[in-house]
Design an enzyme around this catalytic site. Structure first.
Site, PDB file in Angstrom:
ATOM      1  N   GLY A   1       0.876  -1.387  -0.078  1.00  0.00           N
ATOM      2  CA  GLY A   1       0.152   0.077   0.205  1.00  0.00           C
ATOM      3  C   GLY A   1       0.604   1.016  -0.067  1.00  0.00           C
ATOM      4  N   GLY A   2       2.370   1.514  -0.367  1.00  0.00           N
ATOM      5  CA  GLY A   2       2.943   2.416  -0.196  1.00  0.00           C
ATOM      6  C   GLY A   2       2.597   3.010  -1.537  1.00  0.00           C
ATOM      7  N   ALA A   3       1.853   3.024  -2.228  1.00  0.00           N
ATOM      8  CA  ALA A   3       1.288   4.110  -3.222  1.00  0.00           C
ATOM      9  C   ALA A   3       0.049   4.930  -2.776  1.00  0.00           C
ATOM     10  CB  ALA A   3       0.812   3.878  -4.852  1.00  0.00           C
ATOM     11  N   GLY A   4      -0.432   5.191  -0.672  1.00  0.00           N
ATOM     12  CA  GLY A   4      -1.734   5.566  -0.421  1.00  0.00           C
ATOM     13  C   GLY A   4      -0.777   6.914   0.348  1.00  0.00           C
ATOM     14  N   PHE A   5      -1.706   7.200   0.855  1.00  0.00           N
ATOM     15  CA  PHE A   5      -1.452   8.384   2.334  1.00  0.00           C
ATOM     16  C   PHE A   5      -0.453   7.857   2.682  1.00  0.00           C
ATOM     17  CE2 PHE A   5      -3.259  11.024   5.824  1.00  0.00           C
ATOM     18  CZ  PHE A   5      -2.180  11.581   5.745  1.00  0.00           C
ATOM     19  N   ILE A   6      -0.332   7.277   3.883  1.00  0.00           N
ATOM     20  CA  ILE A   6       0.307   6.494   4.589  1.00  0.00           C
ATOM     21  C   ILE A   6       1.290   6.264   4.218  1.00  0.00           C
ATOM     22  CG2 ILE A   6       0.953   5.668   7.091  1.00  0.00           C
ATOM     23  CD1 ILE A   6      -2.548   6.435   7.256  1.00  0.00           C
ATOM     24  N   GLY A   7       1.347   5.006   3.283  1.00  0.00           N
ATOM     25  CA  GLY A   7       2.533   4.311   3.030  1.00  0.00           C
ATOM     26  C   GLY A   7       3.513   5.382   1.678  1.00  0.00           C
TER      27      GLY A   7
ATOM     28  N   THR B   1      -5.565   0.960  12.356  1.00  0.00           N
ATOM     29  CA  THR B   1      -6.777   1.880  13.483  1.00  0.00           C
ATOM     30  C   THR B   1      -7.251   1.868  14.804  1.00  0.00           C
ATOM     31  OG1 THR B   1      -8.394   3.279  12.860  1.00  0.00           O
ATOM     32  CG2 THR B   1      -8.646   1.494  11.691  1.00  0.00           C
ATOM     33  N   ASP B   2      -6.859   2.576  15.475  1.00  0.00           N
ATOM     34  CA  ASP B   2      -7.951   2.966  16.353  1.00  0.00           C
ATOM     35  C   ASP B   2      -9.500   2.802  16.360  1.00  0.00           C
ATOM     36  OD1 ASP B   2      -8.497   5.518  15.674  1.00  0.00           O
ATOM     37  OD2 ASP B   2      -8.394   6.638  16.729  1.00  0.00           O
ATOM     38  N   GLU B   3     -10.400   2.835  15.251  1.00  0.00           N
ATOM     39  CA  GLU B   3     -11.327   2.456  15.611  1.00  0.00           C
ATOM     40  C   GLU B   3     -12.055   1.162  15.073  1.00  0.00           C
ATOM     41  OE1 GLU B   3     -12.818   4.552  11.414  1.00  0.00           O
ATOM     42  OE2 GLU B   3     -11.605   5.406  11.559  1.00  0.00           O
TER      43      GLU B   3
ATOM     44  N   LYS C   1     -10.973  -4.346   9.435  1.00  0.00           N
ATOM     45  CA  LYS C   1      -9.669  -4.247   9.657  1.00  0.00           C
ATOM     46  C   LYS C   1      -9.509  -4.893  11.366  1.00  0.00           C
ATOM     47  CE  LYS C   1      -6.535  -1.454   8.847  1.00  0.00           C
ATOM     48  NZ  LYS C   1      -5.643  -1.740   8.118  1.00  0.00           N
TER      49      LYS C   1
HETATM   50  P1  NAD Z   1      -5.161   4.828   1.596  1.00  0.00           P
HETATM   51  O1  NAD Z   1      -6.142   4.861   1.542  1.00  0.00           O
HETATM   52  O2  NAD Z   1      -4.983   6.147   1.046  1.00  0.00           O
HETATM   53  O3  NAD Z   1      -3.722   3.484   0.941  1.00  0.00           O
HETATM   54  C1  NAD Z   1      -3.964   2.586   0.215  1.00  0.00           C
HETATM   55  C2  NAD Z   1      -3.312   2.481  -0.382  1.00  0.00           C
HETATM   56  O4  NAD Z   1      -3.960   0.216  -0.757  1.00  0.00           O
HETATM   57  C3  NAD Z   1      -3.736   2.877  -1.875  1.00  0.00           C
HETATM   58  O5  NAD Z   1      -2.419   2.875  -2.790  1.00  0.00           O
HETATM   59  C4  NAD Z   1      -3.872   1.465  -2.759  1.00  0.00           C
HETATM   60  O6  NAD Z   1      -4.270   1.268  -4.569  1.00  0.00           O
HETATM   61  C5  NAD Z   1      -3.139   0.539  -1.681  1.00  0.00           C
HETATM   62  N1  NAD Z   1      -4.062  -1.518  -2.337  1.00  0.00           N
HETATM   63  C6  NAD Z   1      -6.262  -1.638  -1.534  1.00  0.00           C
HETATM   64  N2  NAD Z   1      -5.922  -2.054  -1.379  1.00  0.00           N
HETATM   65  C7  NAD Z   1      -5.215  -2.783  -1.875  1.00  0.00           C
HETATM   66  C8  NAD Z   1      -4.726  -4.694  -2.621  1.00  0.00           C
HETATM   67  N3  NAD Z   1      -5.233  -5.489  -2.983  1.00  0.00           N
HETATM   68  N4  NAD Z   1      -3.380  -4.766  -2.847  1.00  0.00           N
HETATM   69  C9  NAD Z   1      -2.350  -3.785  -2.940  1.00  0.00           C
HETATM   70  N5  NAD Z   1      -2.691  -2.906  -2.439  1.00  0.00           N
HETATM   71  C10 NAD Z   1      -3.639  -2.545  -2.246  1.00  0.00           C
HETATM   72  O7  NAD Z   1      -4.797   4.893   2.899  1.00  0.00           O
HETATM   73  P2  NAD Z   1      -3.960   5.323   4.001  1.00  0.00           P
HETATM   74  O8  NAD Z   1      -4.939   6.038   4.992  1.00  0.00           O
HETATM   75  O9  NAD Z   1      -2.731   5.344   3.667  1.00  0.00           O
HETATM   76  O10 NAD Z   1      -3.940   4.101   5.208  1.00  0.00           O
HETATM   77  C11 NAD Z   1      -2.838   3.394   4.959  1.00  0.00           C
HETATM   78  C12 NAD Z   1      -3.316   2.083   6.089  1.00  0.00           C
HETATM   79  O11 NAD Z   1      -3.194   3.025   7.780  1.00  0.00           O
HETATM   80  C13 NAD Z   1      -4.292   1.464   6.294  1.00  0.00           C
HETATM   81  O12 NAD Z   1      -4.085  -0.357   6.540  1.00  0.00           O
HETATM   82  C14 NAD Z   1      -5.938   1.713   6.972  1.00  0.00           C
HETATM   83  O13 NAD Z   1      -6.418   0.691   7.419  1.00  0.00           O
HETATM   84  C15 NAD Z   1      -4.345   2.262   8.675  1.00  0.00           C
HETATM   85  N6  NAD Z   1      -5.059   3.636   8.573  1.00  0.00           N
HETATM   86  C16 NAD Z   1      -5.316   4.590   8.227  1.00  0.00           C
HETATM   87  C17 NAD Z   1      -5.773   6.225   8.885  1.00  0.00           C
HETATM   88  C18 NAD Z   1      -5.457   7.366   8.035  1.00  0.00           C
HETATM   89  O14 NAD Z   1      -6.409   8.130   9.177  1.00  0.00           O
HETATM   90  N7  NAD Z   1      -5.389   7.329   7.333  1.00  0.00           N
HETATM   91  C19 NAD Z   1      -5.192   6.130  10.399  1.00  0.00           C
HETATM   92  C20 NAD Z   1      -6.019   4.485  10.818  1.00  0.00           C
HETATM   93  C21 NAD Z   1      -5.209   3.338  10.276  1.00  0.00           C
HETATM   94  P1  TYD Z   2     -12.987  10.547   8.082  1.00  0.00           P
HETATM   95  O1  TYD Z   2     -11.522  11.813   7.437  1.00  0.00           O
HETATM   96  O2  TYD Z   2     -13.357  10.127   7.147  1.00  0.00           O
HETATM   97  O3  TYD Z   2     -12.218   9.754   8.677  1.00  0.00           O
HETATM   98  P2  TYD Z   2     -12.469   8.962  10.096  1.00  0.00           P
HETATM   99  O4  TYD Z   2     -14.338   8.246   9.906  1.00  0.00           O
HETATM  100  O5  TYD Z   2     -12.028   7.392   9.830  1.00  0.00           O
HETATM  101  O6  TYD Z   2     -12.389   9.189  11.881  1.00  0.00           O
HETATM  102  O7  TYD Z   2     -13.494  11.431   8.879  1.00  0.00           O
HETATM  103  C1  TYD Z   2     -13.600  12.078  10.234  1.00  0.00           C
HETATM  104  C2  TYD Z   2     -14.446  12.703  10.751  1.00  0.00           C
HETATM  105  O8  TYD Z   2     -15.261  13.821   9.351  1.00  0.00           O
HETATM  106  C3  TYD Z   2     -15.362  11.968  11.485  1.00  0.00           C
HETATM  107  O9  TYD Z   2     -16.045  12.334  11.813  1.00  0.00           O
HETATM  108  C4  TYD Z   2     -16.727  12.118  10.036  1.00  0.00           C
HETATM  109  C5  TYD Z   2     -16.562  13.836   9.739  1.00  0.00           C
HETATM  110  N1  TYD Z   2     -17.115  14.259   8.083  1.00  0.00           N
HETATM  111  C6  TYD Z   2     -17.388  15.030   7.990  1.00  0.00           C
HETATM  112  O10 TYD Z   2     -18.046  15.960   9.125  1.00  0.00           O
HETATM  113  N2  TYD Z   2     -17.505  15.524   6.233  1.00  0.00           N
HETATM  114  C7  TYD Z   2     -17.285  15.027   5.464  1.00  0.00           C
HETATM  115  O11 TYD Z   2     -17.570  15.062   4.314  1.00  0.00           O
HETATM  116  C8  TYD Z   2     -16.177  13.795   6.209  1.00  0.00           C
HETATM  117  C9  TYD Z   2     -15.487  13.656   5.000  1.00  0.00           C
HETATM  118  C10 TYD Z   2     -15.822  13.622   7.112  1.00  0.00           C
END
Ligand code: NAD
Ligand code: TYD
Length: 350
Positions: free
Chosen positions: A7-13, A133-135, A162
């Protein structure tokens, strides 16, 4: 270190790959399926680096993942690939079950097979790091914090998928001895986040003078973690975490959604004074609540801080301001996404 990041092309990755290759000098193979959420442009700064490689693959393709592991011979797998957006999990849970549960199972199985065939000294140091995730802990009331021993109580299809993956990882350790570490973090924000998520969506809408859709009464609380603080924590957990244990990662930055929205509007006004924005109450629109909307998340990061010496470097104030500035200066990154992938429409109304 030689690691595979999923998942290295995503936000955190992508932030993790930039950090490990660009700042730590590690060798990284990024495996990503390139779903809608992926963007290889987020990796431009390390694309030519000798230690960085990319391979398009689905983590649910067990045979392909096995071949990649055998070829690359990593010291660790850092597993971030997932479907990550709660609203999309409400509209279509199937992809979340497939990638987050079935995909994690296939990846675990491939990693176990690879690990069993390593020489004994490399078996001892190999790690499978599951990023979650903490969710998974559910929703808090006004008081209390999630700790590593909080019972699981996931409420959305995303968090349930998750939670399932966390349980699989735990089982592969207890049953088969795979050396795993797990981290559960709070909501991340920062550069290169896909604009379906709350903070980038609010920033881009405010910049354009569009309505800012706040779900429900806007009193829901999230505990915001800057993505740069998160990736630094991931490195510590991988290298120094105890096998079989979980580490919670959170920035001690709780905020109500409505307060984040006001702060974002203020930062946009301040950093881009030529824009004339309407008053906050004309920009903000309270819209129908998300079904099953968790009220409050808050992380107790004491274990990570005390045992691994991690400290968040970003306050919400500075992190949010930097993030607004980044989106103001990087329309070249987000405009093509708005043109081709996602136009800011409401998701997850069920
Ligand atoms: P993201 O949606 O930005 O990126 C996910 C990446 O995974 C994408 O590049 C996508 O192409 C890749 N992917 C999806 N399905 C795939 C598959 N089947 N095989 C290979 N690659 C695949 O997600 P993110 O926000 O960067 O989150 C990364 C990780 O951190 C996730 O596991 C997410 O559950 C966890 N996380 C994210 C948050 C957050 O706030 N963004 C918080 C807690 C945990
Ligand atoms: P989100 O970024 O979807 O993260 P998560 O649901 O995983 O916590 O949403 C963060 C908070 O913002 C959540 O309480 C839902 C709220 N939210 C809005 O109020 N408006 C929006 O358009 C979005 C996308 C989220």
């Amino acid at each position: 270190m030689r690691v595979i990041v999923t998942g290295g092309a995503g936000f955190i990755g992508s932030a993790l790959c930039r950090y490990l290759v660009g700042e730590c000098g590690w060798q990284v193979l990024n495996i990503d399926k390139l779903t809608y959420a992926a963007d290889q442009r987020s990796l431009a700064s390390i694309e030519g680096a000798p230690g960085y490689r990319f391979m398009q693959a689905d983590i649910a393709d067990g045979d392909k993942i096995s071949h990649i592991l055998d070829d690359y011979q990593p010291d660790a797998v850092m597993h971030l690939a997932a479907e990550s957006h709660v609203d999309r999990s409400i509209d279509g849970p199937g992809d979340f079950i497939q990638t987050n549960i079935v995909g994690t199972y296939r990846l675990l199985d491939a990693a176990l097979h690879y690990w069993r065939n390593l020489p004994e000294d490399r078996q001892k140091t190999f790690r499978f790091h599951h990023v979650s995730t903490d969710e998974v802990y559910g929703s808090l009331g006004a008081e209390g914090l999630f700790t590593e021993s909080t019972a699981y109580q996931p409420n959305s299809p995303y968090s349930a998928s998750k939670a399932s993956s966390d349980h699989l990882v735990r089982a592969w350790h207890h049953t088969y001895g795979l050396p795993v570490v797990v981290s559960n973090c709070s909501n991340n924000y920062g550069p290169y986040q896909f604009p379906e998520k709350f903070i980038p969506l609010m920033i881009l809408n405010a910049m354009a003078g569009r309505k800012l859709p706040v779900y429900g009464d806007g009193q829901n609380i999230r505990d915001w973690l800057h993505v740069n603080d998160h990736v630094a924590a991931l490195r510590l957990v991988l290298q120094h975490g105890t096998v079989g244990e979980t580490y919670n990662v959170g920035g001690r930055n709780e905020a109500r959604n409505i307060d984040i929205v006001h702060q974002i509007i203020n930062h946009v006004r301040d950093l881009s004074p030529h824009r004339t924005l309407p008053p906050d109450d004309e920009l903000i629109e309270f819209v129908a609540d998300r079904p099953g909307h968790d009220r409050r998340y808050a992380i107790d990061a004491t274990k990570l801080e005390n045992r691994l010496g991690w400290q968040a470097q970003y306050s919400l104030e500075t992190g949010l301001r930097d993030t607004v500035a980044w989106y103001l200066n990087h329309s070249g990154w987000w405009q093509p996404i708005l043109d081709r992938k996602y136009q800011g429409q409401r998701l997850g109304v069920a």
